[in-house]
Write a protein that holds these residues in place. Sequence first.
Motif, PDB file in Angstrom:
ATOM      1  N   ILE A  76       0.837  -1.206   0.000  1.00 58.30           N
ATOM      2  CA  ILE A  76       0.000   0.000   0.000  1.00 58.30           C
ATOM      3  C   ILE A  76       0.870   1.254   0.000  1.00 58.30           C
ATOM      4  CG2 ILE A  76      -1.640   1.341   1.393  1.00 58.30           C
ATOM      5  CD1 ILE A  76      -2.852  -1.394   2.235  1.00 58.30           C
ATOM      6  N   GLY A  77       1.938   1.225   0.790  1.00 58.79           N
ATOM      7  CA  GLY A  77       2.846   2.371   0.838  1.00 58.79           C
ATOM      8  C   GLY A  77       3.496   2.641  -0.507  1.00 58.79           C
ATOM      9  N   ILE A  78       3.923   1.593  -1.182  1.00 57.62           N
ATOM     10  CA  ILE A  78       4.530   1.774  -2.499  1.00 57.62           C
ATOM     11  C   ILE A  78       3.491   2.257  -3.502  1.00 57.62           C
ATOM     12  CG2 ILE A  78       5.587   0.544  -4.445  1.00 57.62           C
ATOM     13  CD1 ILE A  78       7.108  -1.140  -2.377  1.00 57.62           C
ATOM     14  N   TYR A  79       2.281   1.708  -3.420  1.00 61.48           N
ATOM     15  CA  TYR A  79       1.213   2.109  -4.343  1.00 61.48           C
ATOM     16  C   TYR A  79       0.835   3.584  -4.155  1.00 61.48           C
ATOM     17  CZ  TYR A  79      -3.287   2.221  -6.712  1.00 61.48           C
ATOM     18  OH  TYR A  79      -4.330   2.549  -7.534  1.00 61.48           O
ATOM     19  N   GLN A  80       0.789   4.044  -2.918  1.00 60.73           N
ATOM     20  CA  GLN A  80       0.400   5.421  -2.612  1.00 60.73           C
ATOM     21  C   GLN A  80       1.532   6.423  -2.804  1.00 60.73           C
ATOM     22  OE1 GLN A  80      -2.666   6.527  -1.846  1.00 60.73           O
ATOM     23  NE2 GLN A  80      -3.498   4.449  -2.018  1.00 60.73           N
ATOM     24  N   LEU A  81       2.729   5.938  -3.025  1.00 56.92           N
ATOM     25  CA  LEU A  81       3.887   6.815  -3.186  1.00 56.92           C
ATOM     26  C   LEU A  81       3.711   7.713  -4.407  1.00 56.92           C
ATOM     27  CD1 LEU A  81       6.764   7.276  -1.999  1.00 56.92           C
ATOM     28  CD2 LEU A  81       7.577   5.650  -3.704  1.00 56.92           C
ATOM     29  N   GLU A  82       3.983   8.986  -4.224  1.00 61.34           N
ATOM     30  CA  GLU A  82       3.883   9.929  -5.332  1.00 61.34           C
ATOM     31  C   GLU A  82       5.196   9.906  -6.108  1.00 61.34           C
ATOM     32  OE1 GLU A  82       2.586  13.797  -4.124  1.00 61.34           O
ATOM     33  OE2 GLU A  82       0.925  13.003  -2.946  1.00 61.34           O
ATOM     34  N   ALA A  83       5.274   8.950  -7.022  1.00 59.79           N
ATOM     35  CA  ALA A  83       6.478   8.781  -7.837  1.00 59.79           C
ATOM     36  C   ALA A  83       6.060   8.183  -9.167  1.00 59.79           C
ATOM     37  CB  ALA A  83       7.478   7.878  -7.129  1.00 59.79           C
ATOM     38  N   ASP A  84       6.999   8.189 -10.092  1.00 56.11           N
ATOM     39  CA  ASP A  84       6.741   7.590 -11.402  1.00 56.11           C
ATOM     40  C   ASP A  84       6.479   6.091 -11.249  1.00 56.11           C
ATOM     41  OD1 ASP A  84       7.124  10.012 -12.669  1.00 56.11           O
ATOM     42  OD2 ASP A  84       9.262   9.650 -13.033  1.00 56.11           O
ATOM     43  N   PRO A  85       5.715   5.522 -12.182  1.00 58.51           N
ATOM     44  CA  PRO A  85       5.427   4.083 -12.093  1.00 58.51           C
ATOM     45  C   PRO A  85       6.677   3.204 -12.084  1.00 58.51           C
ATOM     46  CG  PRO A  85       3.951   5.117 -13.669  1.00 58.51           C
ATOM     47  CD  PRO A  85       4.958   6.151 -13.266  1.00 58.51           C
ATOM     48  N   TRP A  86       7.720   3.594 -12.807  1.00 59.79           N
ATOM     49  CA  TRP A  86       8.927   2.771 -12.825  1.00 59.79           C
ATOM     50  C   TRP A  86       9.612   2.767 -11.469  1.00 59.79           C
ATOM     51  CZ3 TRP A  86      13.862   4.371 -11.784  1.00 59.79           C
ATOM     52  CH2 TRP A  86      14.102   5.733 -11.803  1.00 59.79           C
ATOM     53  N   VAL A  87       9.508   3.868 -10.723  1.00 60.92           N
ATOM     54  CA  VAL A  87      10.099   3.923  -9.382  1.00 60.92           C
ATOM     55  C   VAL A  87       9.333   2.970  -8.452  1.00 60.92           C
ATOM     56  CG1 VAL A  87      10.535   5.395  -7.383  1.00 60.92           C
ATOM     57  CG2 VAL A  87      10.951   6.273  -9.684  1.00 60.92           C
ATOM     58  N   ARG A  88       8.004   3.012  -8.533  1.00 58.98           N
ATOM     59  CA  ARG A  88       7.192   2.105  -7.706  1.00 58.98           C
ATOM     60  C   ARG A  88       7.455   0.650  -8.085  1.00 58.98           C
ATOM     61  NH1 ARG A  88       1.502   5.131  -8.003  1.00 58.98           N
ATOM     62  NH2 ARG A  88       2.168   5.141 -10.157  1.00 58.98           N
ATOM     63  N   ALA A  89       7.596   0.371  -9.366  1.00 62.44           N
ATOM     64  CA  ALA A  89       7.887  -0.998  -9.806  1.00 62.44           C
ATOM     65  C   ALA A  89       9.246  -1.458  -9.275  1.00 62.44           C
ATOM     66  CB  ALA A  89       7.855  -1.082 -11.324  1.00 62.44           C
ATOM     67  N   PHE A  90      10.237  -0.573  -9.318  1.00 64.07           N
ATOM     68  CA  PHE A  90      11.555  -0.912  -8.797  1.00 64.07           C
ATOM     69  C   PHE A  90      11.482  -1.221  -7.307  1.00 64.07           C
ATOM     70  CE2 PHE A  90      15.505   0.339  -6.715  1.00 64.07           C
ATOM     71  CZ  PHE A  90      16.407  -0.470  -7.371  1.00 64.07           C
ATOM     72  N   LEU A  91      10.761  -0.397  -6.561  1.00 60.24           N
ATOM     73  CA  LEU A  91      10.631  -0.637  -5.124  1.00 60.24           C
ATOM     74  C   LEU A  91       9.884  -1.940  -4.841  1.00 60.24           C
ATOM     75  CD1 LEU A  91       9.859   2.978  -3.858  1.00 60.24           C
ATOM     76  CD2 LEU A  91      11.966   1.667  -3.555  1.00 60.24           C
ATOM     77  N   GLY A  92       8.871  -2.241  -5.648  1.00 58.81           N
ATOM     78  CA  GLY A  92       8.135  -3.494  -5.481  1.00 58.81           C
ATOM     79  C   GLY A  92       9.022  -4.705  -5.711  1.00 58.81           C
ATOM     80  N   ILE A  93       9.819  -4.666  -6.768  1.00 60.29           N
ATOM     81  CA  ILE A  93      10.746  -5.762  -7.046  1.00 60.29           C
ATOM     82  C   ILE A  93      11.793  -5.861  -5.941  1.00 60.29           C
ATOM     83  CG2 ILE A  93      12.555  -6.557  -8.632  1.00 60.29           C
ATOM     84  CD1 ILE A  93       9.736  -7.022  -9.669  1.00 60.29           C
ATOM     85  N   ALA A  94      12.258  -4.731  -5.433  1.00 58.43           N
ATOM     86  CA  ALA A  94      13.247  -4.744  -4.351  1.00 58.43           C
ATOM     87  C   ALA A  94      12.670  -5.393  -3.095  1.00 58.43           C
ATOM     88  CB  ALA A  94      13.716  -3.323  -4.051  1.00 58.43           C
ATOM     89  N   VAL A  95      11.418  -5.111  -2.784  1.00 62.75           N
ATOM     90  CA  VAL A  95      10.769  -5.721  -1.613  1.00 62.75           C
ATOM     91  C   VAL A  95      10.641  -7.228  -1.812  1.00 62.75           C
ATOM     92  CG1 VAL A  95       8.590  -5.891  -0.352  1.00 62.75           C
ATOM     93  CG2 VAL A  95       9.573  -3.663  -0.823  1.00 62.75           C
ATOM     94  N   LEU A  96      10.233  -7.663  -2.996  1.00 63.15           N
ATOM     95  CA  LEU A  96      10.115  -9.100  -3.258  1.00 63.15           C
ATOM     96  C   LEU A  96      11.474  -9.792  -3.144  1.00 63.15           C
ATOM     97  CD1 LEU A  96       7.571  -9.150  -6.213  1.00 63.15           C
ATOM     98  CD2 LEU A  96       7.164  -9.691  -3.808  1.00 63.15           C
ATOM     99  N   TYR A  97      12.520  -9.149  -3.635  1.00 65.79           N
ATOM    100  CA  TYR A  97      13.864  -9.709  -3.534  1.00 65.79           C
ATOM    101  C   TYR A  97      14.293  -9.808  -2.075  1.00 65.79           C
ATOM    102  CZ  TYR A  97      18.874 -10.249  -4.270  1.00 65.79           C
ATOM    103  OH  TYR A  97      20.159 -10.685  -4.242  1.00 65.79           O
ATOM    104  N   LEU A  98      13.986  -8.778  -1.297  1.00 64.65           N
ATOM    105  CA  LEU A  98      14.327  -8.788   0.123  1.00 64.65           C
ATOM    106  C   LEU A  98      13.598  -9.910   0.858  1.00 64.65           C
ATOM    107  CD1 LEU A  98      15.776  -7.432   2.489  1.00 64.65           C
ATOM    108  CD2 LEU A  98      13.814  -5.908   2.694  1.00 64.65           C
ATOM    109  N   VAL A  99      12.328 -10.112   0.543  1.00 63.34           N
ATOM    110  CA  VAL A  99      11.545 -11.165   1.198  1.00 63.34           C
ATOM    111  C   VAL A  99      12.101 -12.548   0.848  1.00 63.34           C
ATOM    112  CG1 VAL A  99       9.280 -12.280   1.240  1.00 63.34           C
ATOM    113  CG2 VAL A  99       9.445  -9.811   1.452  1.00 63.34           C
ATOM    114  N   THR A 100      12.371 -12.801  -0.427  1.00 64.88           N
ATOM    115  CA  THR A 100      12.901 -14.112  -0.800  1.00 64.88           C
ATOM    116  C   THR A 100      14.291 -14.333  -0.205  1.00 64.88           C
ATOM    117  OG1 THR A 100      13.747 -13.264  -2.910  1.00 64.88           O
ATOM    118  CG2 THR A 100      11.557 -14.264  -2.932  1.00 64.88           C
ATOM    119  N   SER A 101      15.088 -13.293  -0.121  1.00 67.51           N
ATOM    120  CA  SER A 101      16.406 -13.419   0.498  1.00 67.51           C
ATOM    121  C   SER A 101      16.285 -13.726   1.991  1.00 67.51           C
ATOM    122  CB  SER A 101      17.216 -12.135   0.320  1.00 67.51           C
ATOM    123  OG  SER A 101      17.462 -11.895  -1.032  1.00 67.51           O
ATOM    124  N   ALA A 102      15.321 -13.112   2.649  1.00 64.36           N
ATOM    125  CA  ALA A 102      15.111 -13.375   4.079  1.00 64.36           C
ATOM    126  C   ALA A 102      14.677 -14.818   4.306  1.00 64.36           C
ATOM    127  CB  ALA A 102      14.078 -12.411   4.644  1.00 64.36           C
TER     128      ALA A 102
END
Length: 81
Positions: A30-56
């Motif tokens: 929700i935080g990434i979705y509500q972020l006032e940024a370009d869609p590519w920035v939100r997509a990058f953050l989403g992928i980064a979160v998924l990578y962090l979760v799988t790494s954990a």
Amino acid sequence: MSDTPVKQNTAAFYGQSVASFAAAMAATAIGIYQLEADPWVRAFLGIAVLYLVTSAFTLAKVIRDRQDASTAHSYGPFEKL
């Protein structure tokens, strides 16, 4: 050799862990979705979160496997468990 019983997690602990993980992922999404940024920035953050979760998850599994290997005992075919 120790006859200490293995401690098992309760169903309540498991449920709380799953609920906590789901809440954290939902809040992050929700935080990434509500972020006032370009869609590519939100997509990058989403992928980064998924990578962090799988790494954990992978790190937790490696630590668990190493701990299990250090406490496991090798029994021969004619020895009692």
